[in-house]
Every structure is written in C-alpha cells, then in structure tokens.
Scaffold this motif. Sequence first.
Motif, short mmCIF file in Angstrom:
data_model
loop_
_atom_site.label_atom_id
_atom_site.label_comp_id
_atom_site.label_asym_id
_atom_site.label_seq_id
_atom_site.Cartn_x
_atom_site.Cartn_y
_atom_site.Cartn_z
N PRO A 120 5.41 78.69 43.57
CA PRO A 120 5.24 78.80 42.11
C PRO A 120 6.22 77.97 41.30
CG PRO A 120 5.06 80.95 43.13
CD PRO A 120 5.50 80.01 44.21
N ILE A 121 7.48 77.97 41.70
CA ILE A 121 8.46 77.20 40.91
C ILE A 121 8.16 75.70 41.04
CG2 ILE A 121 10.20 77.16 42.77
CD1 ILE A 121 11.14 77.51 39.15
N MET A 122 7.70 75.31 42.23
CA MET A 122 7.35 73.89 42.39
C MET A 122 6.16 73.53 41.50
SD MET A 122 7.66 73.46 46.52
CE MET A 122 7.87 71.70 46.61
N ILE A 123 5.16 74.40 41.48
CA ILE A 123 3.99 74.13 40.64
C ILE A 123 4.43 74.00 39.18
CG2 ILE A 123 1.80 75.04 39.78
CD1 ILE A 123 1.40 76.43 42.41
N ALA A 124 5.30 74.91 38.75
CA ALA A 124 5.73 74.89 37.34
C ALA A 124 6.44 73.58 37.02
CB ALA A 124 6.64 76.08 37.07
N ILE A 125 7.34 73.15 37.91
CA ILE A 125 8.09 71.91 37.64
C ILE A 125 7.15 70.70 37.65
CG2 ILE A 125 9.83 70.35 38.59
CD1 ILE A 125 11.30 72.82 39.64
N ILE A 126 6.28 70.64 38.65
CA ILE A 126 5.41 69.46 38.76
C ILE A 126 4.39 69.44 37.62
CG2 ILE A 126 3.73 68.28 40.24
CD1 ILE A 126 5.26 69.45 42.64
N ALA A 127 3.86 70.62 37.27
CA ALA A 127 2.86 70.66 36.19
C ALA A 127 3.49 70.19 34.88
CB ALA A 127 2.30 72.07 36.04
N ASP A 128 4.73 70.60 34.63
CA ASP A 128 5.41 70.14 33.41
C ASP A 128 5.50 68.62 33.40
OD1 ASP A 128 5.71 72.55 32.26
OD2 ASP A 128 7.79 72.86 32.86
N ALA A 129 5.84 68.05 34.56
CA ALA A 129 5.97 66.59 34.62
C ALA A 129 4.62 65.91 34.43
CB ALA A 129 6.58 66.18 35.96
N LEU A 130 3.58 66.48 35.01
CA LEU A 130 2.25 65.87 34.86
C LEU A 130 1.82 65.90 33.40
CD1 LEU A 130 0.25 67.27 37.92
CD2 LEU A 130 1.49 65.13 37.71
N ARG A 131 2.15 67.02 32.73
CA ARG A 131 1.78 67.12 31.31
C ARG A 131 2.51 66.08 30.48
NH1 ARG A 131 2.76 72.66 31.95
NH2 ARG A 131 0.83 73.63 32.63
N ALA A 132 3.70 65.68 30.94
CA ALA A 132 4.51 64.76 30.14
C ALA A 132 4.11 63.30 30.36
CB ALA A 132 5.99 64.95 30.48
N VAL A 133 3.19 63.04 31.28
CA VAL A 133 2.76 61.65 31.49
C VAL A 133 1.98 61.20 30.26
CG1 VAL A 133 1.27 60.17 32.87
CG2 VAL A 133 2.74 61.85 33.98
N PRO A 134 2.37 60.08 29.65
CA PRO A 134 1.73 59.66 28.41
C PRO A 134 0.23 59.43 28.59
CG PRO A 134 3.64 58.28 28.89
CD PRO A 134 3.43 59.16 30.08
N ASN A 135 -0.50 59.86 27.58
CA ASN A 135 -1.94 59.70 27.60
C ASN A 135 -2.33 58.22 27.73
OD1 ASN A 135 -4.19 61.26 27.67
ND2 ASN A 135 -4.67 60.90 25.52
N GLY A 136 -1.49 57.36 27.12
CA GLY A 136 -1.79 55.93 27.15
C GLY A 136 -1.89 55.38 28.57
N VAL A 168 0.34 61.20 39.21
CA VAL A 168 1.22 61.79 40.23
C VAL A 168 2.33 60.82 40.60
CG1 VAL A 168 1.31 62.60 42.62
CG2 VAL A 168 -0.55 63.32 41.14
N ARG A 169 1.98 59.54 40.66
CA ARG A 169 2.97 58.52 40.96
C ARG A 169 4.15 58.57 40.00
NH1 ARG A 169 3.12 52.83 43.12
NH2 ARG A 169 4.44 52.26 41.42
N SER A 170 3.84 58.68 38.71
CA SER A 170 4.96 58.68 37.77
C SER A 170 5.65 60.03 37.73
CB SER A 170 4.51 58.23 36.38
OG SER A 170 3.32 58.85 36.02
N ALA A 171 5.05 61.04 38.34
CA ALA A 171 5.72 62.34 38.39
C ALA A 171 6.51 62.52 39.68
CB ALA A 171 4.69 63.46 38.23
N ARG A 172 6.65 61.46 40.48
CA ARG A 172 7.34 61.60 41.77
C ARG A 172 8.77 62.14 41.66
NH1 ARG A 172 6.41 55.95 44.44
NH2 ARG A 172 6.58 55.49 42.23
N PRO A 173 9.55 61.71 40.66
CA PRO A 173 10.88 62.29 40.57
C PRO A 173 10.84 63.81 40.38
CG PRO A 173 10.70 60.37 39.15
CD PRO A 173 9.32 60.66 39.65
N ALA A 174 9.85 64.30 39.66
CA ALA A 174 9.74 65.74 39.47
C ALA A 174 9.34 66.41 40.77
CB ALA A 174 8.72 66.06 38.38
N ILE A 175 8.52 65.73 41.57
CA ILE A 175 8.14 66.30 42.85
C ILE A 175 9.37 66.40 43.76
CG2 ILE A 175 6.72 65.94 44.92
CD1 ILE A 175 4.62 64.67 43.12
N ILE A 176 10.21 65.36 43.71
CA ILE A 176 11.44 65.41 44.50
C ILE A 176 12.34 66.54 43.99
CG2 ILE A 176 13.56 64.17 45.05
CD1 ILE A 176 11.90 61.60 45.01
#
Lengths: 296, 326
Positions: free
Chosen positions: B185-201, B222-230
């Motif tokens: 769950p904590i991983m999902i929360a962190i990664i989901a936050d990062a995915l949401r922050a990826v610019p729409n552009g 997902v690629r740009s959210a890799r630091p959050a995945i780490i």
Amino acid sequence: MNSPTPLPPIKRIDPSRAPKVVDPRHDTLGAADAIAAAVAPGSSNRVERMRIDDLSIAYGTKPAVRNVTLPVREGEVLALIGPSGCGKTTLLRSLNRLTELTDTAVATGSITLNGDDIHALEATDLRRRVSMVFQQPNPFPMSIFDNVAYAIREQAARRPSKSALAPLVREALEDAGLWDEVGDNLDHPALRLSGGQQQRLCIARALASKPEVLLMDEPCSALDPKSTEIIEELITRLREKVAIVIVTHNLQQAHRVGDNVAFMYLGELVEYGTVEQVFNAPRAERTQNYVGGVFG
Amino acid sequence: MPQSSAARSERRAERSLGALSSLVLVLITAMCLFVLLKAWPSFSHNGPMWFGWGGNVDDQLAAIFNSPANPAKWDYTIRTWPILYATALLTIVSVAIGIVVSTLAAVFIVEFAPPSVKRVVSPVVRLLAAVPSVIYGLIGILVLVPFVGNHLIGDGRKNSVTFVVQLSGASLGVAVVILTLMITPIMIAIIADALRAVPNGWKEGALALGANRWRVMWTVVVRSARPAIIAAAVIAAARAIGEGIMLAMVSGSVGFAPNPLDGITFVFEPLRPYAATIVDNAEGLSVKPFGQTIYAMAAVLLFASLMLSLGGTLAKRPLRKYGVRL
Ligand SMILES: Nc1ncnc2c1ncn2[C@@H]1O[C@H](COP(=O)(O)OP(=O)(O)O)[C@@H](O)[C@H]1O
Ligand SMILES: [Mg+2]
C-alpha cells in the motif's frame, strides 16, 4: 459590403496578445458565397492533404466549432487566426483526433486525409501522419536522441538499432534547424535546452515520423522574439516538405508565415483566402474589423 | 527597522534549525556508536564467520544464553547465515513482487480506473498503508498459517523433511505473502502520487506522436516516475528489513535456511530474519553475552538501512540527469 447594420467595432488588437472580443452577434455579411467558393474542393491546383467538411464540435452542449469547411493543401501553410476561445485549438486537435481525449467533446461532419475518413484510420497511424507541436514545448525527460527517435521507435515492429535511427534523427534535427546546435550532444538531456531549442526539438520529434501534415498550436507564444523568428523561418522552409496548419493569435505572424489564412470567430469560419486577400481585401466585415489597421 | 528584525528572525530560525538538525545527527551517531559498542564482543569473537554458516543457529543462541557466570568463559560462538539469508530472501522477494504489483496498481488507479473507483481506492490504499503490522501478523497467524498448515501441506510433504524441520504452516510462503501485503500500500501511494505529477503535456505529446495509451504509460509516464519507484522500494525494503513482530508471528521463527532445492517444499519451510530474532529474544537481553549477540544483530540492521538509503540515492542519480523528477 451589403450589410444592413454596421457591426460595432471590435476592440483594437494588440497583435502580440489574444484580443478579447465580447460581442455575441456575428454575421459574414454576404461574403459567405465568396468564402464558400474559396474553401470548395478544386479552388486551387495544389493537392489537398486534408479536407475539413462541415465540422462542428461541442463540449457537452457548448459548441466550440460550428460548421467549418476548410482545405489543407500540400506545400502551403494554413494560418488559423481569431480571438481567444474561438475554437482554433479545438479545430486543430480534431485533425489528429486528440479531441477524443476529452470525454465531453462531440463532433459531427467529416475530416479526410488524402480522401480517407480519419475515423476509419487507426488513431496511432493517423497521428504519425498528422503530427502536432504544442503551445508549450513538451520534450520528454530523455536524451535529445531519444526524443527525436520516439515516434520511429513506437512505429517500428521491432526495436530499431541506434545506428539505424541515427540518420533519421539527424535528418529530423536538420529539418528543424537544430542539428548545428545539438548534433554533438545528442545524449544530452532535452530538458536542459533553452525554450526555443526545446520547441524546435518538438518540431524535429514531430517531423521524424515523416508526417504529411504538421499541426502547430501557437508554437511561438511561449518563446522570445529571437526564437520566434527562427521558428517562423523554419516554417517557411518546411512548407515544401509538409502541409502545415498553424494556429496563431499573432496577426503579423500569420501574415509572415501563412499562405492561406482562415479567420474564426465564435466557432465559425468567417473568412478564408490567401494571405494577401485576407489582410488587404477582407471579404467579411468582421475580418475587416479584426485585421484592419494592423498593416499599413 | 522591520527589515533588519525580519532578517534577524530569519537568521535565528536558520540557526535553530541548524542546531536542531545537528542534534538529530549527533543523536543518530550516538545511537549507532552505542549499538556498535554493545555489539562489538560478538563480532570480535566470531570475526567474519559471524555471518557464516555452520551448526544450528538456534542451538548456538541457546548456548550463549546459558553461558557460565564467569565472564572469561562466556560463549559467543554464532553463525548467523540462516538469519541473514532469511532477512535477505524475505526482503528481496517481497520488495520485488511489491514493485511489480504496486506499479501496475498505481498505473491502474491513476490512468485507467473509472472516477468512481479512483475516489474509493486511493483513500483505502492510504488507510491500508497505516495499518499496524501486528494486525497483519494476527491475520497471518489466525487465518493464513492454519490454512496453509491444514490444507496446502500434505502429510507426505511433512514426513519428507521430518528429520530436518517441522512444517507447521508458518513459513517462507506465508511470510512473503503477508510482508508483500504489508509493504505494497505505501508503495502504491508513493508511485501513484508520482504518476499523477507527470505533466499532461508529456502524455499528450506522446499520444500525438502515435503511441497508444499503454505505450505512453510505459515509455513516458512510468519512465519518468522511476525515481519514485526507487524511493518506494527503499521505503518498503526498510519496512521489510525492520519488520520483527509480524514476521516473528508468521515465519515459523526457526533459525533455518529454506532450501530452494527442496522444490515446492521450499515455500513451506520456516525461517526467521534478524528483526524477528531480536523480538523473540528480547527477554534474554540481561544475560550479557546474549544481549551483546542481539545487539550485533541490531547493528547489522542499522547498517543495512543506512546502505538502503544510500543505495536509493545512488540509483536515482543517473535518472536525475535527464530531468526525471521525483
Ligand atoms: N476541454 C474542454 N472542455 C470544455 N470546454 C472547452 C475545452 N477546451 C476548450 N473549451 C471551450 O471551447 C471553446 C474553444 O476553445 P479553444 O478551441 O481552446 O479556442 P482557442 O484555441 O481559439 O482559444 C472555448 O469556449 C473553450 O472554453
Ligand atoms: Mg488555443
């Protein structure tokens, strides 16, 4: 002009800023026939790449584009002008079906690419053939090389090797006038480039899939004058390779880069013609009010 | 003058913040030194073999606990390999599963779930992330362990290893399942936050280049959210390494190294990581050599978490180069 009542004047336009026109009334003032003839098929000997036919788009119940008919021809730059909120972006995004991303958007009418209905094509295929440059430069957080190669890689059935991609990347960067600046640093991060370079990178990225039509939505509005000038020169050169539709709220820019100009107002096409005709002898009074006095 | 007083209060704030963070640093260093000092006899008696293999680690712990009163005759001999192996195995397997599951779940929640599902799932995930580990342990020991023991491990399988180890249901498999449930769950929360922050552009840009939704997801979002995945993996690994109570409940708490060569039985074999060993033996700390041995395990855990956050930082560095954000 056979106008029964003259329209109220539109507030004078600062060409560098989108004008706010608050006037719900509109009327093409008998210019309709001439404009209908200008947008009709066969009004030019150039090959038609795309044809927008009686296109209307609404967001929910709110219309954004109303019954627009327009040709997009090979070797020409079509400049879409009009006050902010008149539906230019909506019209442009419908050409590569990006409007479909908005759930509420409903479209009627037809758009064809080389005679084929764009809705009969795969969206992914259409978007490679009709590619787009956005208002805000949006390079991906990758190297310059990977940005330009993105569309080619996505298109390929098997992952192409770097050496196979290299000449294509180079060609796209040359077409976008960026090769001389970044050719030695292709592995550098794209996000470190200046705003103008980023936008040219986005143009290179869009050209890499060898599109037939290039859509540009106010590509210079986030850039400084120098970068704007570079990109305008680029557009002028690129028209030989690819049909270009550019949205701009900058009338001087439309004048400089456009071959044909379409003036939209409240979702309707008010005027269409060559750049000389629209700017020097506008047929519709609305157009006269909008462009009048900007030149000469 | 208001300006100079503002500047002064800013300086004061700066100084007190500086003092505070130095204090925290000093405390952490002191804690590390204290643990290391306490642990030293155990390490120095065993040398590198402290981490080595040989004998039954639970018997060794018992022998240390029963050391004679004479300090000169204190027993320190221990080979903690089964415990080290259990810690690494549990952490690596559950974090690996967790990364895959939580990335897929986060992608689904952020990009594909209908809005009604999104509204429900996101708060539920956050709630799950806050559930205390004992609760997971209880569910494990009351539900999963008996189920596995009664229904999944046949008598044949129990008999096949009867002289080596007892299969009760508390096992590597159950421990991995519960541990993964606990850290996801904590991983999902962190990664989901990062995915949401990826610019729409970026997403629109990729779509406009003819990539389909899934490809856009993998190649850009997902690629740009890799630091959050780490970052999520580091936090999850830290939780997994340090999880004592829950694992003491469901792992079988035996100083045994499950053997992958046993085939399916491997999954049903018990084990016990360092943290659970500490929890299980806390009451023996008053016996000096035993306490020192336990402190040595604590020192290993401390070192491992330091290495984790260092490793995470190093792993994120090359990604930063391209402007990938956290
Ligand atoms: N995603 C959207 N949802 C609802 N309305 C929209 C959306 N995008 C644009 N509109 C509306 O459609 C009209 C045309 O917008 P747009 O095409 O962006 O105009 P322009 O690009 O000429 O400024 C505006 O009234 C705008 O408010
Ligand atoms: Mg717009």
